[in-house]
Design an enzyme around this catalytic site. Structure first.
Site, PDB file in Angstrom:
ATOM      1  N   GLY A  35       0.928  -1.243  -0.064  1.00  0.00           N
ATOM      2  CA  GLY A  35       0.156  -0.041  -0.066  1.00  0.00           C
ATOM      3  C   GLY A  35       0.865   1.153   0.021  1.00  0.00           C
ATOM      4  N   GLY A  37       0.712   5.540   1.088  1.00  0.00           N
ATOM      5  CA  GLY A  37       0.065   6.438   1.897  1.00  0.00           C
ATOM      6  C   GLY A  37       0.588   7.896   1.813  1.00  0.00           C
ATOM      7  N   TYR A  39       2.601   9.474   3.723  1.00  0.00           N
ATOM      8  CA  TYR A  39       4.060   9.903   3.967  1.00  0.00           C
ATOM      9  C   TYR A  39       5.088   8.510   3.709  1.00  0.00           C
ATOM     10  CZ  TYR A  39       1.481  13.321   7.184  1.00  0.00           C
ATOM     11  OH  TYR A  39       1.033  14.202   7.489  1.00  0.00           O
ATOM     12  N   ASP A 148      -9.909   8.976  14.549  1.00  0.00           N
ATOM     13  CA  ASP A 148     -10.130   8.955  13.003  1.00  0.00           C
ATOM     14  C   ASP A 148     -10.566   7.314  12.710  1.00  0.00           C
ATOM     15  OD1 ASP A 148     -10.135   9.797  10.299  1.00  0.00           O
ATOM     16  OD2 ASP A 148      -7.963   9.274  10.019  1.00  0.00           O
ATOM     17  N   LYS A 416      25.675 -10.502  24.128  1.00  0.00           N
ATOM     18  CA  LYS A 416      25.451 -10.569  25.637  1.00  0.00           C
ATOM     19  C   LYS A 416      24.413  -9.703  26.286  1.00  0.00           C
ATOM     20  CE  LYS A 416      29.613 -12.621  26.594  1.00  0.00           C
ATOM     21  NZ  LYS A 416      29.732 -13.546  27.839  1.00  0.00           N
ATOM     22  N   ASP A 455      30.297 -14.516  34.615  1.00  0.00           N
ATOM     23  CA  ASP A 455      31.006 -13.136  34.192  1.00  0.00           C
ATOM     24  C   ASP A 455      29.825 -12.024  34.259  1.00  0.00           C
ATOM     25  OD1 ASP A 455      28.914 -13.479  32.224  1.00  0.00           O
ATOM     26  OD2 ASP A 455      30.221 -13.692  30.597  1.00  0.00           O
TER      27      ASP A 455
END
Length: 471
Positions: A35, A37, A39, A148, A416, A455
């Site tokens: 799609g 839009g 932006y 909206d 880690k 550790d």
């Protein structure tokens, strides 16, 4: 919805990772767009390590007028946790774009189904409205207004006739306080509430929009229409609509009654989403499907309580990333237990659900069990918390699934997990941003339980061993 909870509780927002590295390191993105839009665009993508299918929304920073407003939209989405609201999994950012990795919905817009069907039977419309209202009730009870709501902003998860609906696009959503009056004019002509046009409104604007959607579902056209936006808005401002006899003669009085209560001009008299969910039309026509509620829920809660704090967090991350197919039975159970439809479970709801399922001896420590499952300390069990506590072990001991969870905690990607990373992801830093002593002690304990080579950090082998162990 999360806030810094009591000792040992964690905030779930941190589980939606924000990475500044390249998206393509973790995802294969299809060239073909799903799609386009204003932006940016949406594409389908595959997670390289887990094979999970996702949608990636690419937003060009140069196109976004207000980047801070956009970051607020992301912050809101990170907190949402409801079966009828699209899930945000992670975000990426480079110098040009921001990428949102979202749940992939392949069933198309509600708008398109309305065009295809013309209109829906009352039964089908009620099933859809129940989902819409449940999501709106959840948003409002968490002090978020969407602003909206329209058929274009609801997607079906898949193409099946009974596919769940998901609200998308929180670009105009805002947080609000009780009694707060909003003034920003937002919304879409057909669906906008009259008060929004007057520039003085509150969260009740969403239930007006839900009323417009219900009207359209039952007859195929909107209650306020005109040839131009100006004409439509004039009609909305007046707020007067009618049920044209030819199109509405076969629609029940209960359906019309609910539409009238949602399209009530004065927002103070307008039905709330909670009231609408309890309306006889929804209650009678949109009954939840039978879900296999059994004693095993309590056993699962008990097993979850016995897990280490880090494993609980890891299970929550995994639950958040599971596809609907993998959790469909658990989702049905959750929705059957969620009596009032607000997207969270209280002790009372679980007790009633178990009783209804014929269980005579409700465990006396149910309340205590629920406190342990309530990982963010909100006082109720949210959707993802429920999934985390009831996930099938076969699903979560797979290496690729655990790797995706490990990545959430290993922020710098060096293989880690450090105390600082854990503290950041779990949101267990104090309000001022400084690390308080209780949180530090907590984190060290979490690491010590899993850190086999001593550790002070957790590598993937240690993480995997934790996931496969009984506790």
């Amino acid at each position: 919805m999360s806030s810094p909870g009591p000792e040992g509780k964690f905030k779930r927002e941190g589980f939606v990772i924000s990475s500044s590295g390249p998206l393509t390191k973790y995802y294969d993105v299809e060239q073909r767009k799903l799609g386009q839009g204003t932006y940016g665009s949406v594409s389908k993508a595959v997670n390289k390590s887990t094979g999970a299918l996702r949608a990636v929304k690419q937003i060009s920073k140069s196109q976004v007028k207000n980047i801070e407003r956009f970051r607020q939209e992301i912050a809101i989405m990170k907190q949402l946790d409801h079966p009828n609201i699209i899930k945000l999994f992670e975000t990426f950012e480079d110098h040009k774009n921001i990428y949102l990795v979202l749940e992939l919905c392949t069933g198309g817009e509600l708008f398109d189904r309305i065009i295809e069907e013309g209109y829906f039977t009352e039964k089908n419309a009620a099933v859809l409205m129940k989902q819409i209202l449940a999501a709106v009730y959840y948003l409002h009870s968490h002090k978020i207004v969407h602003r909206d709501l329209k058929p274009e902003n609801f997607l079906f998860l898949n193409k099946t006739p009974d596919s769940p609906l998901k609200i998308i696009d929180f670009g105009l959503a805002a947080r609000f306080e009780s009694g707060q009056v909003m003034t920003t004019k937002a919304g879409t002509p057909y669906y906008v509430a009259p008060q929004v046009l007057q520039g003085k409104y509150d969260y009740a604007c969403d239930t007006w929009s839900a009323g417009v959607i219900m009207y359209i579902l039952l007859c195929g056209y909107p209650p306020f229409h005109g040839d131009t936006d100006a004409e439509i808005l004039q009609k909305v401002k007046a707020g007067k609509f009618k049920f044209n006899e030819a199109d509405w003669k076969n629609v029940s009085g209960e359906a019309k009654d609910l539409i009238r209560k949602l399209l009530t001009f004065n927002p103070k008299d307008r039905y709330t989403a909670e009231q609408a969910l309890n309306h006889p039309w929804v209650q009678h026509l949109a009954q939840a499907s039978d879900a296999p509620i059994s004693r095993s829920i309590v056993d699962n809660f008990r097993a979850f309580r016995a897990q280490s704090q880090l494993k609980k967090a890891a299970l929550t991350v995994i639950a958040q990333q599971m596809s609907e197919n993998e959790i469909s039975t658990l989702k049905k159970i959750f929705m059957a237990l969620d009596k009032n439809g607000d997207g969270s479970l209280t002790v009372q709801e679980i007790r009633e659900g178990l009783t209804k399922a014929g269980l005579k001896d409700i465990p006396p420590d149910l309340e205590q069990l629920m406190k342990e499952v309530d990982s963010d300390g909100s006082g109720v069990i949210d959707y993802t918390e429920f999934l985390a506590a009831t996930l099938d072990k076969k699903l979560y001991i797979q290496e690729d699934v655990c790797w995706a969870a490990f990545r959430v905690f290993d922020i710098d990607g060096n293989g880690k997990i450090t105390a600082e990373e854990l503290q950041h992801v779990l949101g267990m830093d104090s309000v001022k941003g400084a690390f308080d002593n209780t949180a530090i002690a907590n984190i060290r304990d979490m690491i010590r339980e899993v850190d086999r080579d001593g550790d002070g950090e957790i590598d993937f082998d240690e993480f995997m061993k934790m996931m496969r162990d009984r506790k």
